[in-house]
Design a protein around this motif. Structure first.
Motif, PDB file in Angstrom:
ATOM      1  N   ARG A 105     -51.424  -1.872 -29.914  1.00  0.00           N
ATOM      2  CA  ARG A 105     -52.628  -0.911 -29.647  1.00  0.00           C
ATOM      3  C   ARG A 105     -52.180   0.181 -28.599  1.00  0.00           C
ATOM      4  NH1 ARG A 105     -57.780  -5.101 -29.494  1.00  0.00           N
ATOM      5  NH2 ARG A 105     -57.717  -5.934 -31.307  1.00  0.00           N
ATOM      6  N   VAL A 106     -51.604  -0.280 -27.678  1.00  0.00           N
ATOM      7  CA  VAL A 106     -50.883   0.876 -26.638  1.00  0.00           C
ATOM      8  C   VAL A 106     -50.214   1.932 -27.515  1.00  0.00           C
ATOM      9  CG1 VAL A 106     -49.445   1.260 -24.877  1.00  0.00           C
ATOM     10  CG2 VAL A 106     -50.896  -0.824 -24.782  1.00  0.00           C
ATOM     11  N   LEU A 107     -49.431   1.691 -28.237  1.00  0.00           N
ATOM     12  CA  LEU A 107     -48.465   2.475 -29.200  1.00  0.00           C
ATOM     13  C   LEU A 107     -49.422   3.510 -30.099  1.00  0.00           C
ATOM     14  CD1 LEU A 107     -45.481   0.442 -30.258  1.00  0.00           C
ATOM     15  CD2 LEU A 107     -45.638   2.065 -28.446  1.00  0.00           C
ATOM     16  N   GLY A 108     -50.565   2.827 -30.603  1.00  0.00           N
ATOM     17  CA  GLY A 108     -51.339   3.652 -31.373  1.00  0.00           C
ATOM     18  C   GLY A 108     -52.404   4.591 -30.583  1.00  0.00           C
ATOM     19  N   GLN A 110     -51.206   5.935 -27.792  1.00  0.00           N
ATOM     20  CA  GLN A 110     -50.400   6.911 -27.305  1.00  0.00           C
ATOM     21  C   GLN A 110     -50.071   8.059 -28.458  1.00  0.00           C
ATOM     22  OE1 GLN A 110     -46.672   4.725 -25.955  1.00  0.00           O
ATOM     23  NE2 GLN A 110     -47.449   4.602 -24.085  1.00  0.00           N
ATOM     24  N   VAL A 111     -50.022   7.557 -29.643  1.00  0.00           N
ATOM     25  CA  VAL A 111     -49.870   8.262 -30.726  1.00  0.00           C
ATOM     26  C   VAL A 111     -51.010   9.265 -30.840  1.00  0.00           C
ATOM     27  CG1 VAL A 111     -49.721   8.635 -33.144  1.00  0.00           C
ATOM     28  CG2 VAL A 111     -48.234   7.093 -32.056  1.00  0.00           C
ATOM     29  N   ALA A 112     -52.299   8.545 -30.762  1.00  0.00           N
ATOM     30  CA  ALA A 112     -53.619   9.359 -30.814  1.00  0.00           C
ATOM     31  C   ALA A 112     -53.670  10.250 -29.849  1.00  0.00           C
ATOM     32  CB  ALA A 112     -54.782   8.314 -30.952  1.00  0.00           C
ATOM     33  N   THR A 113     -53.252  10.010 -28.548  1.00  0.00           N
ATOM     34  CA  THR A 113     -53.630  10.863 -27.516  1.00  0.00           C
ATOM     35  C   THR A 113     -52.630  12.191 -27.713  1.00  0.00           C
ATOM     36  OG1 THR A 113     -54.041   9.226 -26.154  1.00  0.00           O
ATOM     37  CG2 THR A 113     -53.089  11.064 -25.192  1.00  0.00           C
TER      38      THR A 113
END
Length: 116
Positions: A105-108, A110-113
């Protein structure tokens, strides 16, 4: 024929954690040096919290990383994969699954941001 995730024949039976000086154990190193100074094995050992008889937590963490190839490799693992390793039961496997989901979720996020 043993499963690829079973204990290899040369799996250490010595307690690596007990052999370490107190100041070099993962928890003490974390307190003294911060999380960035710890190896992947040490960080994973802290998440696991404890090993089992004949399988100290540092060796268990090293075995997990060896089987998965890296911390990133563990992200794809599900409960049955964690449970195939000696020393990881249902509760510990579910804790690891939850930890890996947090990482995903954190990685997701970060990608979305970055795309915004």
């Amino acid at each position: 024929m043993p499963s690829p995730l079973s204990d290899p024949p040369d799996y250490p039976q010595t307690n690596r954690l007990r052999e370490m000086s107190t100041s070099e154990r993962p928890q003490e190193r974390l307190e003294r040096l911060g999380a960035g100074a710890l190896s992947d094995t040490e960080l994973l050992a802290l998440l696991l919290r404890n090993g089992t008889r004949g399988h100290d937590v540092v060796s268990l963490a090293a075995q997990l990383l060896g089987e998965a190839g890296s911390l990133a490799g563990l992200i794809a693992w599900k409960e049955p994969e964690f449970r195939r390793l000696r020393g990881i039961g249902r509760v510990k496997a579910l804790q690891l699954v939850a930890t890996m989901e947090v990482a995903r979720r954190v990685l997701g996020q970060q990608v979305a941001t970055r795309r915004s």
